[in-house]
Design an enzyme around this catalytic site. Structure first.
Site, PDB file in Angstrom:
ATOM      1  N   ASP A  46      -6.010  10.279 -34.740  1.00  0.00           N
ATOM      2  CA  ASP A  46      -5.172   9.461 -33.860  1.00  0.00           C
ATOM      3  C   ASP A  46      -5.885   8.167 -33.490  1.00  0.00           C
ATOM      4  OD1 ASP A  46      -2.728   9.445 -31.950  1.00  0.00           O
ATOM      5  OD2 ASP A  46      -4.418   8.865 -30.677  1.00  0.00           O
ATOM      6  N   LYS A  76      -0.789   3.026 -33.785  1.00  0.00           N
ATOM      7  CA  LYS A  76       0.214   2.648 -32.779  1.00  0.00           C
ATOM      8  C   LYS A  76       0.326   1.132 -32.676  1.00  0.00           C
ATOM      9  CE  LYS A  76      -1.556   6.585 -30.087  1.00  0.00           C
ATOM     10  NZ  LYS A  76      -3.024   6.561 -30.271  1.00  0.00           N
ATOM     11  N   HIS A 109       3.076   2.291 -28.750  1.00  0.00           N
ATOM     12  CA  HIS A 109       2.004   2.771 -27.857  1.00  0.00           C
ATOM     13  C   HIS A 109       2.478   2.916 -26.409  1.00  0.00           C
ATOM     14  CE1 HIS A 109      -2.672   2.721 -27.619  1.00  0.00           C
ATOM     15  NE2 HIS A 109      -2.171   3.593 -26.780  1.00  0.00           N
TER      16      HIS A 109
HETATM   17  N1  LIG Z   1      -1.173   7.115 -26.167  1.00  0.00           N
HETATM   18  C1  LIG Z   1      -1.935   6.758 -25.170  1.00  0.00           C
HETATM   19  O1  LIG Z   1      -1.546   5.945 -24.325  1.00  0.00           O
HETATM   20  C2  LIG Z   1      -3.305   7.336 -25.056  1.00  0.00           C
HETATM   21  C3  LIG Z   1      -4.061   7.149 -23.892  1.00  0.00           C
HETATM   22  C4  LIG Z   1      -5.329   7.722 -23.830  1.00  0.00           C
HETATM   23  C5  LIG Z   1      -5.817   8.457 -24.905  1.00  0.00           C
HETATM   24  N2  LIG Z   1      -5.072   8.613 -26.048  1.00  0.00           N
HETATM   25  C6  LIG Z   1      -5.561   9.406 -27.211  1.00  0.00           C
HETATM   26  O2  LIG Z   1      -5.920  10.697 -26.756  1.00  0.00           O
HETATM   27  C7  LIG Z   1      -7.273  10.952 -27.134  1.00  0.00           C
HETATM   28  C8  LIG Z   1      -7.947  11.880 -26.158  1.00  0.00           C
HETATM   29  O3  LIG Z   1      -7.877  11.392 -24.840  1.00  0.00           O
HETATM   30  P1  LIG Z   1      -9.157  10.994 -23.978  1.00  0.00           P
HETATM   31  O4  LIG Z   1     -10.233  10.531 -24.892  1.00  0.00           O
HETATM   32  O5  LIG Z   1      -8.689  10.100 -22.914  1.00  0.00           O
HETATM   33  O6  LIG Z   1      -9.559  12.348 -23.223  1.00  0.00           O
HETATM   34  P2  LIG Z   1      -9.985  13.840 -23.605  1.00  0.00           P
HETATM   35  O7  LIG Z   1      -9.857  14.105 -25.052  1.00  0.00           O
HETATM   36  O8  LIG Z   1      -9.287  14.710 -22.628  1.00  0.00           O
HETATM   37  O9  LIG Z   1     -11.516  13.861 -23.186  1.00  0.00           O
HETATM   38  C9  LIG Z   1     -12.499  13.206 -23.938  1.00  0.00           C
HETATM   39  C10 LIG Z   1     -13.815  13.296 -23.162  1.00  0.00           C
HETATM   40  O10 LIG Z   1     -14.176  14.675 -23.010  1.00  0.00           O
HETATM   41  C11 LIG Z   1     -15.440  14.927 -23.616  1.00  0.00           C
HETATM   42  N3  LIG Z   1     -15.301  16.236 -24.270  1.00  0.00           N
HETATM   43  C12 LIG Z   1     -14.689  16.528 -25.443  1.00  0.00           C
HETATM   44  N4  LIG Z   1     -14.721  17.861 -25.687  1.00  0.00           N
HETATM   45  C13 LIG Z   1     -15.366  18.417 -24.639  1.00  0.00           C
HETATM   46  C14 LIG Z   1     -15.704  19.751 -24.299  1.00  0.00           C
HETATM   47  N5  LIG Z   1     -15.386  20.769 -25.085  1.00  0.00           N
HETATM   48  N6  LIG Z   1     -16.385  19.966 -23.139  1.00  0.00           N
HETATM   49  C15 LIG Z   1     -16.705  18.932 -22.329  1.00  0.00           C
HETATM   50  N7  LIG Z   1     -16.393  17.648 -22.585  1.00  0.00           N
HETATM   51  C16 LIG Z   1     -15.730  17.393 -23.731  1.00  0.00           C
HETATM   52  C17 LIG Z   1     -15.676  13.797 -24.574  1.00  0.00           C
HETATM   53  O11 LIG Z   1     -17.060  13.509 -24.655  1.00  0.00           O
HETATM   54  P3  LIG Z   1     -17.915  13.739 -26.025  1.00  0.00           P
HETATM   55  O12 LIG Z   1     -17.370  12.775 -27.024  1.00  0.00           O
HETATM   56  O13 LIG Z   1     -19.310  13.448 -25.592  1.00  0.00           O
HETATM   57  O14 LIG Z   1     -17.709  15.176 -26.420  1.00  0.00           O
HETATM   58  C18 LIG Z   1     -14.949  12.643 -23.879  1.00  0.00           C
HETATM   59  O15 LIG Z   1     -15.771  12.048 -22.912  1.00  0.00           O
HETATM   60  C19 LIG Z   1      -7.900   9.559 -27.219  1.00  0.00           C
HETATM   61  O16 LIG Z   1      -9.106   9.571 -27.927  1.00  0.00           O
HETATM   62  C20 LIG Z   1      -6.784   8.807 -27.880  1.00  0.00           C
HETATM   63  O17 LIG Z   1      -6.786   9.051 -29.282  1.00  0.00           O
HETATM   64  C21 LIG Z   1      -3.826   8.066 -26.122  1.00  0.00           C
END
Ligand SMILES: NC(=O)c1ccc[n+]([C@@H]2O[C@H](COP(=O)([O-])OP(=O)(O)OC[C@H]3O[C@@H](n4cnc5c(N)ncnc54)[C@H](OP(=O)(O)O)[C@@H]3O)[C@@H](O)[C@H]2O)c1
Length: 286
Positions: A46, A76, A109
């Protein structure tokens, strides 16, 4: 290494029920992480123009050496490229950066309703799908009223809606409405931003919440696996981001156990109205 199951979309295409979030990784980092993730069974990637990492995503895909048709690549269109012609140009630029001929899923997006260009953007999406440059088309951060407008004005509903969704933002009503329309829901920030996010401003990280630790101990899993299982057991498609190979590996290992209904409900009870929910009627992204 087992692959995640797939979900059938309303256009007949199949999407893996688990993906790799790539924000906020930059080109060099994501180019290294994709081959590691592919080795652990990740097939859905993604990205977005606004993550500024499509070049690295393309490099990572080539380095992973997985046949293109076995991968599911999403990008996106950003708010600044809304509108029919600008959207078509934006997709060409994304394909060029990733050095791909097509993407599997193209998303709007954010709706940016005050700009009022998402319907014109959607018309370009419909044509891009007909042209074969994108296999499936969808949206992100769309509320019921935005979905209704696409249906009423174009007759074409999205296949996917990617929304903020984790136990404290469970989006019950939104998920039900998307399901009613036959739209698959992807969860962004599925781990509530994981270990790096402090729980409501306290010292504790989201994945250290006592309730999650208790359930994790019961099943002999990590709290991250418990939360991700909570997503897949509802038919959601979570997109956790990790750049750490141990967490990448553990995160996707959620297809060989199930949570009891009572535990699903306890986890859902974390939605107590305190978490900040992105409001796409107000928040615009360009
Ligand atoms: N469409 C939209 O508007 C939108 C908005 C925000 C995000 N997104 C997408 O959604 C994806 C995920 O969202 P996000 O990055 O905001 O949040 P998330 O996936 O909920 O959390 C990511 C964070 O959690 C840590 N992490 C991952 N696995 C873990 C585990 N098992 N235990 C503890 N910590 C862990 C990661 O650090 P480490 O890398 O150090 O493991 C990172 O700091 C994004 O990368 C993006 O592709 C889309």
């Amino acid at each position: 290494m087992a692959l995640a199951p797939t979900v059938k979309l309303n256009d007949g295409n199949e999407i893996p029920q688990f993906g790799l979030g790539t924000w906020p990784m930059k080109d060099d980092q994501i180019a290294d992480v994709i081959p590691q993730a592919a080795e652990q069974g990740y097939r859905l990637i993604d990205t977005a123009v606004n993550y500024g990492n499509e070049v690295g995503v393309g490099r990572g895909i080539r380095a992973a050496g997985i046949p293109r048709e076995e991968l599911f690549v999403t990008t996106k269109v950003p708010g600044r490229h809304h509108g029919y012609d600008a959207t078509k140009r934006s997709l060409e630029e994304s394909l060029e950066r990733m050095q791909l001929d097509y993407v599997d899923l193209y998303l709007i997006h954010w709706p940016n309703p005050k700009e009022d260009k998402y319907v014109a953007t959607w018309r370009a999406f419909v044509d891009l799908q007909k042209e074969g440059k994108v296999r499936s088309i969808g949206v992100s951060n769309f509320k019921a009223a935005h979905l209704d407008r696409l249906r009423d004005e174009t007759g074409v509903l999205p296949s996917v809606n990617q929304i903020q969704l984790y136990p404290s933002v469970s989006q019950i009503d939104a998920s039900a409405y998307n399901e009613q329309l036959g739209i698959a829901v992807e969860s962004w920030s599925p781990l509530g931003r994981g270990a790096n996010a402090k729980y409501y401003g306290g010292d504790e990280s989201y994945l250290d919440i006592p309730l999650l630790r208790e359930v994790a101990a019961k099943y002999g899993k990590t709290t991250g696996q418990i939360v991700l299982r909570w997503h897949v057991q509802q038919g959601l498609i979570p997109l956790p981001k990790s750049s750490n190979v141990e967490r990448l590996t553990a995160n996707i290992a959620v297809f060989d156990f199930s949570l009891e209904d009572s535990d699903m409900q306890r986890i859902s009870s974390l939605d107590d109205g305190r978490a900040e929910v992105a409001n796409s009627d107000e928040r615009q992204e360009f």
